[in-house]
Design a protein around this motif. Structure first.
Motif, PDB file in Angstrom:
ATOM      1  N   VAL A 190       0.838  -1.209   0.000  1.00 26.65           N
ATOM      2  CA  VAL A 190       0.000   0.000   0.000  1.00 26.65           C
ATOM      3  C   VAL A 190       0.866   1.250   0.000  1.00 26.65           C
ATOM      4  O   VAL A 190       0.615   2.213  -0.748  1.00 26.65           O
ATOM      5  N   ARG A 191       1.908   1.265   0.828  1.00 31.85           N
ATOM      6  CA  ARG A 191       2.808   2.421   0.874  1.00 31.85           C
ATOM      7  C   ARG A 191       3.558   2.596  -0.445  1.00 31.85           C
ATOM      8  O   ARG A 191       3.723   3.718  -0.938  1.00 31.85           O
ATOM      9  N   ARG A 192       4.008   1.499  -1.005  1.00 32.66           N
ATOM     10  CA  ARG A 192       4.713   1.576  -2.290  1.00 32.66           C
ATOM     11  C   ARG A 192       3.781   2.099  -3.383  1.00 32.66           C
ATOM     12  O   ARG A 192       4.162   2.943  -4.201  1.00 32.66           O
ATOM     13  N   ASN A 193       2.573   1.593  -3.396  1.00 27.36           N
ATOM     14  CA  ASN A 193       1.606   2.028  -4.401  1.00 27.36           C
ATOM     15  C   ASN A 193       1.340   3.522  -4.307  1.00 27.36           C
ATOM     16  O   ASN A 193       1.296   4.234  -5.324  1.00 27.36           O
ATOM     17  N   ARG A 194       1.172   4.014  -3.075  1.00 26.52           N
ATOM     18  CA  ARG A 194       0.909   5.446  -2.897  1.00 26.52           C
ATOM     19  C   ARG A 194       2.041   6.285  -3.453  1.00 26.52           C
ATOM     20  O   ARG A 194       1.812   7.276  -4.160  1.00 26.52           O
ATOM     21  N   GLN A 195       3.277   5.914  -3.160  1.00 28.51           N
ATOM     22  CA  GLN A 195       4.428   6.712  -3.588  1.00 28.51           C
ATOM     23  C   GLN A 195       4.586   6.730  -5.105  1.00 28.51           C
ATOM     24  O   GLN A 195       4.873   7.771  -5.700  1.00 28.51           O
ATOM     25  N   TRP A 196       4.390   5.580  -5.734  1.00 23.21           N
ATOM     26  CA  TRP A 196       4.579   5.549  -7.184  1.00 23.21           C
ATOM     27  C   TRP A 196       3.391   6.144  -7.926  1.00 23.21           C
ATOM     28  O   TRP A 196       3.567   6.762  -8.992  1.00 23.21           O
ATOM     29  N   ARG A 197       2.188   6.011  -7.372  1.00 22.43           N
ATOM     30  CA  ARG A 197       1.043   6.648  -8.023  1.00 22.43           C
ATOM     31  C   ARG A 197       1.163   8.171  -7.967  1.00 22.43           C
ATOM     32  O   ARG A 197       0.748   8.868  -8.908  1.00 22.43           O
ATOM     33  N   MET A 198       1.724   8.686  -6.883  1.00 28.78           N
ATOM     34  CA  MET A 198       1.942  10.130  -6.797  1.00 28.78           C
ATOM     35  C   MET A 198       2.888  10.622  -7.889  1.00 28.78           C
ATOM     36  O   MET A 198       2.840  11.791  -8.276  1.00 28.78           O
ATOM     37  N   ARG A 199       3.727   9.737  -8.394  1.00 30.41           N
ATOM     38  CA  ARG A 199       4.671  10.083  -9.449  1.00 30.41           C
ATOM     39  C   ARG A 199       4.127   9.767 -10.835  1.00 30.41           C
ATOM     40  O   ARG A 199       4.838   9.900 -11.842  1.00 30.41           O
ATOM     41  N   GLY A 200       2.878   9.314 -10.888  1.00 33.48           N
ATOM     42  CA  GLY A 200       2.253   9.048 -12.180  1.00 33.48           C
ATOM     43  C   GLY A 200       2.543   7.693 -12.770  1.00 33.48           C
ATOM     44  O   GLY A 200       2.286   7.460 -13.957  1.00 33.48           O
ATOM     45  N   ALA A 201       3.090   6.761 -11.982  1.00 32.65           N
ATOM     46  CA  ALA A 201       3.418   5.438 -12.495  1.00 32.65           C
ATOM     47  C   ALA A 201       2.152   4.614 -12.728  1.00 32.65           C
ATOM     48  O   ALA A 201       1.152   4.769 -12.034  1.00 32.65           O
ATOM     49  N   ASP A 202       2.213   3.716 -13.702  1.00 36.38           N
ATOM     50  CA  ASP A 202       1.087   2.859 -14.052  1.00 36.38           C
ATOM     51  C   ASP A 202       1.112   1.635 -13.137  1.00 36.38           C
ATOM     52  O   ASP A 202       1.603   0.562 -13.503  1.00 36.38           O
ATOM     53  N   VAL A 203       0.600   1.807 -11.931  1.00 35.23           N
ATOM     54  CA  VAL A 203       0.630   0.758 -10.910  1.00 35.23           C
ATOM     55  C   VAL A 203      -0.726   0.710 -10.223  1.00 35.23           C
ATOM     56  O   VAL A 203      -1.492   1.676 -10.256  1.00 35.23           O
ATOM     57  N   TRP A 217       0.603  -6.138  -5.529  1.00 35.77           N
ATOM     58  CA  TRP A 217       0.866  -4.869  -6.226  1.00 35.77           C
ATOM     59  C   TRP A 217       1.275  -5.187  -7.653  1.00 35.77           C
ATOM     60  O   TRP A 217       2.179  -6.010  -7.886  1.00 35.77           O
ATOM     61  N   LEU A 218       0.609  -4.551  -8.595  1.00 41.10           N
ATOM     62  CA  LEU A 218       0.888  -4.751 -10.007  1.00 41.10           C
ATOM     63  C   LEU A 218       1.568  -3.509 -10.563  1.00 41.10           C
ATOM     64  O   LEU A 218       1.023  -2.411 -10.512  1.00 41.10           O
ATOM     65  N   ASP A 219       2.779  -3.691 -11.103  1.00 45.96           N
ATOM     66  CA  ASP A 219       3.526  -2.618 -11.742  1.00 45.96           C
ATOM     67  C   ASP A 219       3.516  -2.889 -13.245  1.00 45.96           C
ATOM     68  O   ASP A 219       4.243  -3.757 -13.738  1.00 45.96           O
ATOM     69  N   ARG A 220       2.693  -2.157 -13.970  1.00 47.64           N
ATOM     70  CA  ARG A 220       2.532  -2.406 -15.409  1.00 47.64           C
ATOM     71  C   ARG A 220       3.720  -1.914 -16.227  1.00 47.64           C
ATOM     72  O   ARG A 220       3.792  -2.185 -17.424  1.00 47.64           O
ATOM     73  N   ARG A 221       4.656  -1.193 -15.617  1.00 47.82           N
ATOM     74  CA  ARG A 221       5.844  -0.753 -16.347  1.00 47.82           C
ATOM     75  C   ARG A 221       6.810  -1.903 -16.587  1.00 47.82           C
ATOM     76  O   ARG A 221       7.705  -1.813 -17.439  1.00 47.82           O
ATOM     77  N   ALA A 222       6.656  -2.985 -15.845  1.00 48.20           N
ATOM     78  CA  ALA A 222       7.606  -4.081 -15.828  1.00 48.20           C
ATOM     79  C   ALA A 222       7.251  -5.145 -16.860  1.00 48.20           C
ATOM     80  O   ALA A 222       6.255  -5.054 -17.586  1.00 48.20           O
ATOM     81  N   GLY A 223       8.090  -6.182 -16.906  1.00 49.90           N
ATOM     82  CA  GLY A 223       7.844  -7.293 -17.811  1.00 49.90           C
ATOM     83  C   GLY A 223       8.921  -8.336 -17.666  1.00 49.90           C
ATOM     84  O   GLY A 223       9.564  -8.450 -16.620  1.00 49.90           O
TER      85      GLY A 223
END
Length: 425
Positions: free
Chosen positions: A138-151, A172-178
């Protein structure tokens, strides 16, 4: 007896091969090590017009670059807020900005250069097996969403649907990855580097580096010598005595992996139906993905020593069946291992212990994206000498106290963490 590195990975080698060669005389940049960092830096430096020589002690892909799991994950172990606390506002922000785009660097290179590398980019899942792990997500998601990441966060039902395994609280799903074929990528990076004019020498080790005036003199185990204006030591987990203190500044671990036979069509909808690679939140990391030919690949930490029998991979087979009981009758056909390096603070470290002698070490499971993306920056620094092009601060090379006993301590920690993981449900 099982073979030592590179083991028996399932990865396909691409059809094209790099041209091998040695540049006599003097070069602008000598790269010691032919992994992602070394070959990416060599490629970009050659494109800048530098005369570049790469010398690799093994064959292509025989280190961690060819035997890893192929996950391409942006970011670092530390999230943006943690980076700013550790490094200061400016340096932390610069590293966070850089790490956000590391997966882009890999997939953009594959696309723009038309590399013969199997890949998929539909995200990466961090699976949380406890409530505390879910809160960290949850904390990771908040920080990266604040930066506009597709997560985005996944609830218990969503993660079960995407992975096919039960028992996770969410994730947690990070759509930038693969994911990529890591061996194919290293061969294609080598081909790009040599096509751009870099020399590439394999199965030959640099055994000595000495400063002579404004140049570095490198000697190899075959008796060759080379003069270089600058040197990049890109040996990471395979660092030896060439640079005093470098190997002692790192903790190396063995990453073990197994692969099944291609899954029958009846199981493809039950095992990773979403297609994303997954990393488990347990203390002793377990990660898994589907290969391009439909196998399940499972990786994780193994013994500190080299393997002696199939039993050294048994913990991965148990993890696989815990996650996917339906695979009980599917054969494990491949087993292999490689060495990875971590740093005590879980950050990549950049050092320049002498003018013109540069090194970056410590991947922490982000090596493909991190080291490939660093290539343009390292090349620009070799060409200009301007440290502002570097996303990492240059720090002193500090050996870990009592490093000779580190393997004993790490082995004890691994055993203890594995016990704790087994008690958590």
């Amino acid at each position: 007896m099982f073979p030592s590195l590179p083991g028996l990975p399932v990865w396909r080698r691409p059809a094209g091969t790099p041209t091998l060669g040695f540049i006599d005389g003097q070069v602008d940049l000598l790269v010691v090590g032919g992994g992602y960092q070394g070959l990416s830096a060599a490629y970009h430096a050659a494109r800048l017009g530098l005369k570049v020589q790469v010398i690799e002690a093994r064959g292509l892909g025989e280190g961690a670059s060819g035997v890893n799991g192929g996950q391409v994950i942006p970011g670092l172990k530390h999230d943006p807020e943690s980076l700013r606390q550790l490094l200061g506002e400016e340096a932390g922000q610069r590293l966070a900005d850089f790490s956000a785009g590391t997966a882009d660097s890999v997939f953009d290179l594959i696309r723009t250069e038309g590399l013969d590398v199997e890949h998929q980019r539909n995200g990466w899942i961090l699976a949380a097996h406890t409530e505390s792990a879910l809160q960290a997500a949850v904390r990771r998601n908040r920080q990266w969403r604040m930066r506009g990441a597709d997560v985005r966060l996944l609830n218990e039902a969503e993660i079960a649907l995407l992975i096919g395994a039960q028992g996770y609280r969410g994730g947690w799903l990070d759509r930038r990855a693969g994911a990529v074929n890591p061996l194919a990528l290293i061969f294609e990076l080598a081909r790009l580097a040599t096509r751009s004019g870099a020399g590439l020498l394999l199965n030959e080790a640099v055994t000595d580096l000495q400063r002579r005036g404004s140049l570095w003199v490198a000697s190899t185990d075959s008796g060759r010598t080379l003069l270089a204006k600058k040197v990049l030591v890109a040996t990471n987990a395979y660092s030896g005595a060439l640079i005093p203190g470098l190997a002692e500044s790192l903790v190396w671990l063995h990453s073990f992996q197994i692969a099944t036979a291609p899954l029958p069509s009846t199981l493809l909808d039950q095992v990773l139906p979403g297609g994303q690679p997954v990393s488990d939140s347990r203390r002793i990391l377990v990660y898994y993905r589907r290969s391009p030919d439909g196998r399940l690949i499972v990786g994780g930490r193994g013994p500190m020593r080299e393997p002696r029998s199939k039993e050294d991979w048994a913990h991965l087979e148990r993890a696989m069946l815990r996650l996917f009981p339906a695979l009980r009758d599917v054969a494990v056909t491949h087993r292999w291992f490689g060495r990875v390096a971590i740093t005590p603070d879980y950050l990549p470290h950049l050092h320049e212990p002498a003018p013109g002698l540069l090194m970056v070490a410590g991947c922490q499971g982000r090596g493909i994206g991190l080291m490939t993306a660093l290539g343009p920056n390292l090349a620009a620094y070799a060409a200009s000498g301007d440290a502002r092009v570097l996303p990492l601060p240059v720090t002193p090379l500090r050996p870990i106290p009592f490093h000779r006993f580190r393997r004993i301590g790490v082995a004890a920690h691994v055993a203890w963490y594995r016990l704790l993981d087994s008690l958590e449900r």
